[in-house]
Design a protein around this motif. Structure first.
Motif, PDB file in Angstrom:
ATOM      1  N   LYS A  16     -16.298  30.020 -28.807  1.00 60.39           N
ATOM      2  CA  LYS A  16     -14.961  29.928 -28.224  1.00 60.39           C
ATOM      3  C   LYS A  16     -15.085  29.246 -26.871  1.00 60.39           C
ATOM      4  O   LYS A  16     -15.676  29.790 -25.938  1.00 60.39           O
ATOM      5  CB  LYS A  16     -14.352  31.314 -28.057  1.00 60.39           C
ATOM      6  CG  LYS A  16     -13.950  31.946 -29.360  1.00 60.39           C
ATOM      7  CD  LYS A  16     -13.134  33.190 -29.156  1.00 60.39           C
ATOM      8  CE  LYS A  16     -12.719  33.759 -30.511  1.00 60.39           C
ATOM      9  NZ  LYS A  16     -12.105  35.073 -30.392  1.00 60.39           N
ATOM     10  N   VAL A  17     -14.533  28.032 -26.807  1.00 59.43           N
ATOM     11  CA  VAL A  17     -14.635  27.218 -25.601  1.00 59.43           C
ATOM     12  C   VAL A  17     -13.243  26.769 -25.181  1.00 59.43           C
ATOM     13  O   VAL A  17     -12.450  26.337 -26.010  1.00 59.43           O
ATOM     14  CB  VAL A  17     -15.533  25.980 -25.860  1.00 59.43           C
ATOM     15  CG1 VAL A  17     -15.608  25.099 -24.629  1.00 59.43           C
ATOM     16  CG2 VAL A  17     -16.930  26.409 -26.293  1.00 59.43           C
ATOM     17  N   SER A  18     -12.951  26.897 -23.883  1.00 60.71           N
ATOM     18  CA  SER A  18     -11.679  26.423 -23.338  1.00 60.71           C
ATOM     19  C   SER A  18     -11.943  25.198 -22.486  1.00 60.71           C
ATOM     20  O   SER A  18     -12.930  25.147 -21.755  1.00 60.71           O
ATOM     21  CB  SER A  18     -11.039  27.494 -22.446  1.00 60.71           C
ATOM     22  OG  SER A  18     -10.894  28.690 -23.144  1.00 60.71           O
ATOM     23  N   PHE A  19     -11.047  24.229 -22.568  1.00 59.05           N
ATOM     24  CA  PHE A  19     -11.208  22.999 -21.806  1.00 59.05           C
ATOM     25  C   PHE A  19     -10.220  22.947 -20.652  1.00 59.05           C
ATOM     26  O   PHE A  19      -9.102  23.433 -20.769  1.00 59.05           O
ATOM     27  CB  PHE A  19     -11.003  21.780 -22.708  1.00 59.05           C
ATOM     28  CG  PHE A  19     -11.965  21.751 -23.863  1.00 59.05           C
ATOM     29  CD1 PHE A  19     -13.267  21.353 -23.676  1.00 59.05           C
ATOM     30  CD2 PHE A  19     -11.559  22.149 -25.127  1.00 59.05           C
ATOM     31  CE1 PHE A  19     -14.168  21.334 -24.733  1.00 59.05           C
ATOM     32  CE2 PHE A  19     -12.441  22.132 -26.193  1.00 59.05           C
ATOM     33  CZ  PHE A  19     -13.751  21.727 -25.989  1.00 59.05           C
ATOM     34  N   GLY A  20     -10.623  22.341 -19.555  1.00 59.66           N
ATOM     35  CA  GLY A  20      -9.733  22.128 -18.420  1.00 59.66           C
ATOM     36  C   GLY A  20     -10.164  22.891 -17.184  1.00 59.66           C
ATOM     37  O   GLY A  20     -10.698  23.992 -17.268  1.00 59.66           O
ATOM     38  N   SER A  21      -9.922  22.263 -16.034  1.00 63.70           N
ATOM     39  CA  SER A  21     -10.348  22.869 -14.778  1.00 63.70           C
ATOM     40  C   SER A  21      -9.484  24.074 -14.401  1.00 63.70           C
ATOM     41  O   SER A  21      -9.979  25.028 -13.802  1.00 63.70           O
ATOM     42  CB  SER A  21     -10.336  21.828 -13.656  1.00 63.70           C
ATOM     43  OG  SER A  21      -9.091  21.175 -13.600  1.00 63.70           O
ATOM     44  N   ASN A  22      -8.203  24.065 -14.765  1.00 69.22           N
ATOM     45  CA  ASN A  22      -7.347  25.217 -14.451  1.00 69.22           C
ATOM     46  C   ASN A  22      -7.809  26.463 -15.198  1.00 69.22           C
ATOM     47  O   ASN A  22      -7.887  27.553 -14.634  1.00 69.22           O
ATOM     48  CB  ASN A  22      -5.879  24.926 -14.794  1.00 69.22           C
ATOM     49  CG  ASN A  22      -5.254  23.922 -13.862  1.00 69.22           C
ATOM     50  OD1 ASN A  22      -5.721  23.736 -12.748  1.00 69.22           O
ATOM     51  ND2 ASN A  22      -4.211  23.259 -14.314  1.00 69.22           N
ATOM     52  N   THR A  23      -8.135  26.287 -16.475  1.00 70.98           N
ATOM     53  CA  THR A  23      -8.631  27.400 -17.280  1.00 70.98           C
ATOM     54  C   THR A  23      -9.986  27.867 -16.759  1.00 70.98           C
ATOM     55  O   THR A  23     -10.258  29.061 -16.689  1.00 70.98           O
ATOM     56  CB  THR A  23      -8.748  26.984 -18.760  1.00 70.98           C
ATOM     57  OG1 THR A  23      -7.522  26.399 -19.165  1.00 70.98           O
ATOM     58  CG2 THR A  23      -9.059  28.166 -19.643  1.00 70.98           C
ATOM     59  N   ALA A  24     -10.836  26.914 -16.395  1.00 71.50           N
ATOM     60  CA  ALA A  24     -12.160  27.250 -15.858  1.00 71.50           C
ATOM     61  C   ALA A  24     -12.021  28.054 -14.567  1.00 71.50           C
ATOM     62  O   ALA A  24     -12.740  29.032 -14.355  1.00 71.50           O
ATOM     63  CB  ALA A  24     -12.973  25.983 -15.618  1.00 71.50           C
ATOM     64  N   LEU A  25     -11.076  27.657 -13.740  1.00 71.92           N
ATOM     65  CA  LEU A  25     -10.845  28.376 -12.480  1.00 71.92           C
ATOM     66  C   LEU A  25     -10.361  29.803 -12.757  1.00 71.92           C
ATOM     67  O   LEU A  25     -10.842  30.764 -12.149  1.00 71.92           O
ATOM     68  CB  LEU A  25      -9.834  27.618 -11.618  1.00 71.92           C
ATOM     69  CG  LEU A  25      -9.579  28.146 -10.219  1.00 71.92           C
ATOM     70  CD1 LEU A  25     -10.872  28.216  -9.411  1.00 71.92           C
ATOM     71  CD2 LEU A  25      -8.567  27.290  -9.493  1.00 71.92           C
ATOM     72  N   GLN A  26      -9.435  29.943 -13.712  1.00 70.35           N
ATOM     73  CA  GLN A  26      -8.952  31.280 -14.091  1.00 70.35           C
ATOM     74  C   GLN A  26     -10.097  32.141 -14.625  1.00 70.35           C
ATOM     75  O   GLN A  26     -10.230  33.305 -14.275  1.00 70.35           O
ATOM     76  CB  GLN A  26      -7.851  31.177 -15.155  1.00 70.35           C
ATOM     77  CG  GLN A  26      -6.492  30.818 -14.621  1.00 70.35           C
ATOM     78  CD  GLN A  26      -6.008  31.804 -13.575  1.00 70.35           C
ATOM     79  OE1 GLN A  26      -5.860  31.455 -12.417  1.00 70.35           O
ATOM     80  NE2 GLN A  26      -5.769  33.038 -13.964  1.00 70.35           N
ATOM     81  N   ASN A  27     -10.930  31.550 -15.491  1.00 66.13           N
ATOM     82  CA  ASN A  27     -12.055  32.288 -16.057  1.00 66.13           C
ATOM     83  C   ASN A  27     -13.088  32.647 -14.996  1.00 66.13           C
ATOM     84  O   ASN A  27     -13.732  33.687 -15.084  1.00 66.13           O
ATOM     85  CB  ASN A  27     -12.708  31.483 -17.190  1.00 66.13           C
ATOM     86  CG  ASN A  27     -11.861  31.479 -18.448  1.00 66.13           C
ATOM     87  OD1 ASN A  27     -11.131  32.420 -18.730  1.00 66.13           O
ATOM     88  ND2 ASN A  27     -11.955  30.418 -19.210  1.00 66.13           N
ATOM     89  N   ALA A  28     -13.245  31.787 -14.006  1.00 66.44           N
ATOM     90  CA  ALA A  28     -14.175  32.078 -12.907  1.00 66.44           C
ATOM     91  C   ALA A  28     -13.647  33.241 -12.072  1.00 66.44           C
ATOM     92  O   ALA A  28     -14.405  34.113 -11.643  1.00 66.44           O
ATOM     93  CB  ALA A  28     -14.377  30.840 -12.045  1.00 66.44           C
TER      94      ALA A  28
END
Length: 100
Positions: A16-28
């Protein structure tokens, strides 16, 4: 030595992989990702934010050797990818990258 390209492709295909910097920031911020991968040409301010929150929530953040076009090619996507979050690795052994 792990081949990051093969490990990323496998994670995208079977995990399960999400793409995008906004999603990455939320996950971080929330710590929901097992790992975050940033393209080498990810904008500096976004990269710093993701690395900062990743450090706080203990989510490893690695920088991919290529740019966003290269990252998209490895993931077999038709859009550029500056950041991606790996929530589940699937059959990939990409988490071994952090252990090295």
């Amino acid at each position: 030595m792990i081949d990051i390209d093969k490990a990323l492709a496998s994670a995208v295909k079977t995990g399960k992989v999400s793409f995008g910097s906004n999603t990455a920031l939320q996950n971080a911020k929330t710590g929901k990702a097992k790992m975050i991968v940033l393209a080498a040409n990810c904008p500096k301010d976004i990269k710093e934010q993701i690395e900062y929150y990743g450090e706080i929530s203990k989510v490893p953040v690695i920088t991919y050797k290529g740019g966003s076009m290269d990252l998209a090619e490895v993931c077999k996507k038709l859009f550029i990818i500056s950041a991606l979050s790996i929530r589940e690795t699937g059959d990939s052994d990409i988490l071994k990258l952090i252990e090295q």
